[in-house]
Design a protein around this motif. Structure first.
Motif, PDB file in Angstrom:
ATOM      1  N   GLU A 117       0.822  -1.216   0.000  1.00  0.00           N
ATOM      2  CA  GLU A 117       0.000   0.000   0.000  1.00  0.00           C
ATOM      3  C   GLU A 117       0.850   1.258   0.000  1.00  0.00           C
ATOM      4  O   GLU A 117       0.538   2.218  -0.708  1.00  0.00           O
ATOM      5  N   SER A 163       2.143   1.855  -3.586  1.00  0.00           N
ATOM      6  CA  SER A 163       1.105   2.288  -4.531  1.00  0.00           C
ATOM      7  C   SER A 163       0.598   3.686  -4.188  1.00  0.00           C
ATOM      8  O   SER A 163       0.361   4.500  -5.084  1.00  0.00           O
ATOM      9  N   GLU A 164       0.464   3.993  -2.899  1.00  0.00           N
ATOM     10  CA  GLU A 164       0.026   5.334  -2.503  1.00  0.00           C
ATOM     11  C   GLU A 164       1.057   6.391  -2.910  1.00  0.00           C
ATOM     12  O   GLU A 164       0.691   7.474  -3.372  1.00  0.00           O
TER      13      GLU A 164
END
Length: 143
Positions: free
Chosen positions: A86, A89-90
């Motif tokens: 995460e 991707s963030e």
């Protein structure tokens, strides 16, 4: 050498079956395993642990590829059946340009490689996908 899949080969019904085929490859003479690319080192650590618990004791070489394009947030999981962390991707989604995406990918990979070296990965294998520039920068930063 043979391929190994920390996140399970997409054609295997489960990890147990995947490990049985991997063990068979080693029993037939494989002297090392190169993993499919992964972006979360805990998956590599767990994969190595599970290999050892299943009697697979050859060197396990992590397969690595830096994110170099925002399109890879969709294409890599789709094609290779892998997860992206995460935080990675963030960070990519916050980028305002593809140049920023490339920098985020390189910096993430540098940190990932340093951690893998610290935990004892035998060597590092890079999937350059005909784009050696980012790998060259990563190698210069970690060696």
């Amino acid at each position: 050498g043979v391929a190994g899949y920390p996140e399970k080969h997409f054609e295997a019904p489960n990890m147990k079956t995947d490990f049985s085929f991997l063990k068979k490859k080693v029993e037939l003479g494989a002297q090392f395993i190169v993993t499919q690319m992964f972006f979360d080192n805990s998956k590599y650590v767990e994969f190595v642990k599970m290999c050892r618990e299943n009697g697979i004791n050859v060197p396990i070489i992590p397969g690595l590829k830096p994110i170099t394009s925002s399109k890879q947030l969709i294409s890599l999981p789709k094609i290779f059946h892998i997860d992206l962390p995460e935080d990675l991707s963030e960070a990519v989604l916050k980028c305002k340009s593809e140049k920023e995406v490339r920098e985020v990918g390189i910096e993430h990979m540098i940190a990932q490689c340093k951690e893998l070296m610290k935990i004892g990965a035998p060597v590092l294998h890079f999937y350059t996908m005909s784009n050696p520039g980012p790998t060259k920068r990563i190698a210069e930063a970690i060696f």
